[in-house]
Design a protein around this motif. Structure first.
Motif, mmCIF file in Angstrom:
data_model
loop_
_atom_site.group_PDB
_atom_site.id
_atom_site.type_symbol
_atom_site.label_atom_id
_atom_site.label_comp_id
_atom_site.label_asym_id
_atom_site.label_seq_id
_atom_site.Cartn_x
_atom_site.Cartn_y
_atom_site.Cartn_z
ATOM 1 N N LYS A 113 3.943 -5.085 0.692
ATOM 2 C CA LYS A 113 3.218 -6.322 0.460
ATOM 3 C C LYS A 113 1.728 -6.152 0.712
ATOM 4 O O LYS A 113 1.312 -5.596 1.734
ATOM 5 N N ASN A 114 0.917 -6.605 -0.260
ATOM 6 C CA ASN A 114 -0.557 -6.589 -0.165
ATOM 7 C C ASN A 114 -1.136 -5.179 0.003
ATOM 8 O O ASN A 114 -2.227 -5.010 0.556
ATOM 9 N N SER A 115 -0.416 -4.151 -0.453
ATOM 10 C CA SER A 115 -0.902 -2.772 -0.267
ATOM 11 C C SER A 115 -1.569 -2.194 -1.511
ATOM 12 O O SER A 115 -2.170 -1.120 -1.452
ATOM 13 N N ILE A 116 -1.473 -2.886 -2.653
ATOM 14 C CA ILE A 116 -2.018 -2.341 -3.901
ATOM 15 C C ILE A 116 -3.512 -2.615 -4.009
ATOM 16 O O ILE A 116 -3.954 -3.754 -3.864
ATOM 17 N N HIS A 117 -4.276 -1.551 -4.259
ATOM 18 C CA HIS A 117 -5.721 -1.667 -4.469
ATOM 19 C C HIS A 117 -6.070 -0.832 -5.704
ATOM 20 O O HIS A 117 -6.039 0.399 -5.659
ATOM 21 N N THR A 118 -6.371 -1.501 -6.788
ATOM 22 C CA THR A 118 -6.682 -0.799 -8.032
ATOM 23 C C THR A 118 -8.095 -0.222 -7.975
ATOM 24 O O THR A 118 -8.943 -0.680 -7.209
ATOM 25 N N GLY B 113 5.169 2.179 4.226
ATOM 26 C CA GLY B 113 4.094 2.612 5.111
ATOM 27 C C GLY B 113 3.438 3.914 4.702
ATOM 28 O O GLY B 113 2.396 4.275 5.256
ATOM 29 N N LEU B 114 4.007 4.635 3.742
ATOM 30 C CA LEU B 114 3.416 5.882 3.279
ATOM 31 C C LEU B 114 2.411 5.594 2.161
ATOM 32 O O LEU B 114 2.742 4.928 1.175
ATOM 33 N N SER B 115 1.212 6.104 2.303
ATOM 34 C CA SER B 115 0.147 5.857 1.340
ATOM 35 C C SER B 115 0.291 6.795 0.146
ATOM 36 O O SER B 115 0.480 8.008 0.308
ATOM 37 N N VAL B 116 0.201 6.237 -1.064
ATOM 38 C CA VAL B 116 0.348 7.019 -2.287
ATOM 39 C C VAL B 116 -0.736 6.612 -3.282
ATOM 40 O O VAL B 116 -1.334 5.543 -3.175
ATOM 41 N N VAL B 117 -0.998 7.502 -4.245
ATOM 42 C CA VAL B 117 -1.860 7.197 -5.389
ATOM 43 C C VAL B 117 -0.959 7.093 -6.613
ATOM 44 O O VAL B 117 -0.108 7.965 -6.831
#
Length: 738
Positions: free
Chosen positions: A522-527, A569-573
């Motif tokens: 939730k709320n983790s997407i940043h284009t 919780g894991l950050s991805v591109v």
């Protein structure tokens, strides 16, 4: 004398027939001239030698005049006809006339593994003063033949491209340059093992870091089939050649939205012009490096002056590639300027040292990285560019410090401590146990957090209701007759069932927003790079309006969305090709956004995920500017994977053509949702090319799995959990969280 004159008269007839084939019978009365020549040839011995000599001289002058007029009025579609003509030179003609000797590898003629692909070990020589020097090269290319049907007009099968890859590796092992010759209307569109798309992707992946000089020569370059052996350090093109994203006939059929039959001739000629497929066009677009001049109306198989020029250009191009790996720029410049008048005054050794091989690969990456960037629409300004550049440098520096220095030191200490603990004696155990407990207390929390996230991952997404679920009606599953599926209530189907039939597992299409809201935290997407968009580099009629309409309807500037996000919780591109914008087709903007995203994943040591909502291939309206995104993006993939990154591709709906045959198909880990259609070309294209219809399940994920194209079939209802598990279990130790 008479016999020689008789032979020359036949050559004039061949030339006249050739002009008719290209320009038509009405062009400067060439039909009438040709008929007169035929009559004289048939009744040759009824005329005196003097009469025949006068007739020959007059006819030759007339034909030369018509030939020059034909050259002056040559159209793009007529260039396509020149390339396709049976009198056009082929690869075997080049092997006979350009190289001093050669040995064909992998079979000859019909006994070849794939007669449309010829590989040969060849010797090419140069004279410098009184000395003659010989170079070994590997020659790999398409063979159209002169009417041999078994060669399929130069269309390579998957195993033909696999053979090409095998001899690329052999050339690399032996340390000799490769000369590629592209004579293909396109790859043979079949999915037989190893599969057309995945084999082209494998070739591109390996070509990106091939450690020998490569030079390609294009006569007929048809889209992905050309790219399978087209990624090279220097690209030459015949003056009367063509290099295109699609054939003019194919483009006309798409523009006219034809399902059957042939498109009108006027539209085909219009598309040939619009696609900007000629050598001059491609040179201006920056997709090739040099044009090799040809005689009027193109070189044919007995144009020996052309072969002489081609030999010089191939040697000079190989010299140029080799010299650009060497540090003495003054010597390099001197050597190149002395070899511009079809003679050599300087010998260049084509053997490369280890350092020079590294420079060769780096030069190749930089060459393709810059290609097509000029056609990108991006807000510019001095201050903006400086700010972006500063942000990139600071970000890169920060990640280097964090992962190359601090993290490396932490890992070194961990390995040292593990060795001490494992080898410690009972005397050290009372001392090591308290320290180990503290270590486990800190690190163990991270492990427990990941395990907990795996069990609770389903509940940390944005509440999202698909617009499709707002219809109060029922729908029938397409597989109801086969599996007895009951009718489905739409709110349930597109709600809790995630668009999946609970009886048979059939996957109904869903909008791309569903994935954005249900896969990531939730709320983790940043284009990022949202402002990048394609222009109209070919000035294709109506394309600017189509792009404007797509932007207005979707609110997007391109078919590819790039963003940073978290899964458990894991950050991805992540990049996502969406169907809403021009059917997920790829052009300049999509290629550039993909590369920037994977470069970010590389420096930040994060996993890289490509979600394919749908892709219809390369966008034809951008011509070869779209085609070159195949090698450009694949090189970025190779660089990322070699750096230790984790690249995962997930296909959905329909995924075809160029992207699948390059930067998607080269991923080490590829998965597809059930009911996805996956392949190189659609059923209609296969039918038109091969003459054989394909079964309904030809492009099913089950068959893709059998072919080894994908590594697994996933259910959409478990996609978030599957992705998270893959992030935990796949990839090497270079990821930030390892």
């Amino acid at each position: 004398m008479l016999i020689e004159l008789h032979k020359k008269l036949k050559e004039l007839i061949d030339l006249a027939e050739y002009i008719i084939d290209i320009k038509g019978e009405d062009f400067h009365n060439i039909g009438q001239v040709c008929e007169t020549l035929r009559q004289r040839y048939q009744n040759f011995y009824e005329y005196s030698s003097e009469d025949m000599q006068v007739f020959f001289t007059n006819s030759q002058e007339k034909l030369n005049f018509i030939l020059n007029k034909a050259e002056e009025t040559l159209t793009p579609y007529e260039i396509v006809k020149i390339v396709r003509h049976p009198q056009r030179f082929t690869l075997l003609d080049i092997l006979e006339n350009v190289y001093d000797s050669y040995v064909e590898l992998g079979g000859e003629g019909e006994l070849n593994l794939d007669p449309a692909v010829v590989c040969a070990k060849a010797i090419i020589s140069r004279r410098v003063g009184n000395e003659i020097y010989f170079h070994q090269v590997m020659v790999i290319g398409h063979e159209k033949g002169h009417g041999e049907e078994f060669r399929r007009g130069g269309s390579a099968t998957p195993w033909g491209n696999e053979k090409a890859l095998r001899y690329m590796k052999m050339a690399e092992t032996e340390g000799i340059p490769i000369h590629f010759f592209i004579f293909t209307p396109g790859a043979y569109p079949i999915e037989d093992t190893p599969g057309a798309a995945q084999q082209i992707a494998r070739n591109l992946y390996y070509l990106s870091k091939l450690e020998v000089p490569t030079v390609s020569f294009i006569s007929e370059g048809g889209s992905g089939g050309a790219e399978a052996i087209g990624l090279s350090d220097l690209r030459l093109m015949a003056e009367k050649g063509y290099y295109s994203v699609i054939s003019p006939e194919g483009a006309a059929a798409i523009e006219a939205k034809l399902k059957d039959g042939r498109p009108p001739r006027e539209l085909v000629e219009k598309m040939a012009k619009a696609l900007k497929l000629t050598a001059r066009d491609n040179l201006e677009l920056g997709t090739i490096d040099r044009i090799i001049p040809e005689p009027p109306l193109g070189a044919r198989r007995r144009d020996y002056d052309f072969f002489k020029r081609l030999k010089f250009e191939l040697i000079r191009a190989t010299d140029e590639v080799v010299l650009h790996t060497r540090s003495l720029k003054m010597l390099r410049k001197y050597a190149l300027t002395k070899q511009t008048d079809e003679s050599f005054r300087y010998f260049v050794n084509w053997d490369l040292s280890e350092d020079e091989r590294e420079i060769l690969v780096e030069n190749r990456y930089l060459k393709y990285r810059k290609m097509s960037q000029w056609a990108l629409l991006e807000p510019k300004g001095f201050l903006r560019c400086m700010a972006q550049r500063g942000a990139q440098l600071s970000q890169s520096f920060a990640y280097e410090i964090k992962y190359r220095i601090l993290k490396r030191g932490q890992k070194t200490f961990k390995r040292f401590w593990d060795e001490v603990v494992s080898e410690s004696s009972l005397l050290l155990k009372p001392v090591s146990d308290p320290v180990k407990s503290v270590y486990n207390l800190i690190v163990g929390k991270k492990i427990k957090a990941k395990v907990k996230a795996l069990t609770e991952i389903e509940g940390d997404t944005t509440l999202y209701i698909s617009p499709l679920a707002l219809q109060d009606r029922t729908i029938t599953c397409p597989q109801a007759d086969k599996y007895g599926c009951p009718d489905l209530w739409v709110p349930d189907l597109y709600g809790e069932f995630c668009g999946v039939c609970p009886t048979c597992g059939y996957h109904f299409p869903l909008e791309y927003n569903w994935y954005l809201n249900n896969l990531f935290d939730k709320n983790s997407i940043h284009t990022f790079n949202d402002e990048l968009s394609s222009g109209n580099p070919l000035n294709f009629e109506g394309y600017a309006e189509k792009l404007k309409s797509a932007r207005k309807e979707t609110g997007l500037n391109s078919a590819l969305i790039s963003f940073e996000a978290k899964i458990g919780g894991l950050s991805v591109v992540v990049v996502m090709l969406v169907a809403d914008f021009r059917q997920g087709t790829v052009g300049v903007a999509e290629g550039e956004k993909f590369i920037r995203a994977i470069e970010l994943a590389k420096i930040s040591r994060r996993p890289f995920i490509a979600l394919v909502h749908t892709t219809g291939g390369i966008r034809i309206h951008e011509g070869t500017m779209g085609v070159v995104q195949m090698p450009r993006c694949t090189m970025a993939v190779r660089d990322y994977v070699d750096s230790g990154g984790l690249y995962i591709v997930v296909y959905d709906n329909n995924s075809y053509a160029g992207p699948v045959a390059s930067f998607l198909g080269s991923a080490p880990y590829q998965f597809a949702l059930k009911s996805t259609r996956l392949g190189f070309a659609g059923p209609r294209v296969i039918l038109e090319t091969t003459g054989q219809p394909v079964p309904p399940d030809y492009h099913s994920v089950e068959n893709a799995l059998k072919r080894g194209h994908i590594q697994g079939i996933w259910d959409r209802r478990e996609l978030r959990k599957k992705l998270f598990f893959a992030l935990l279990t796949m990839g090497g130790p270079n990821l930030y969280y390892r």
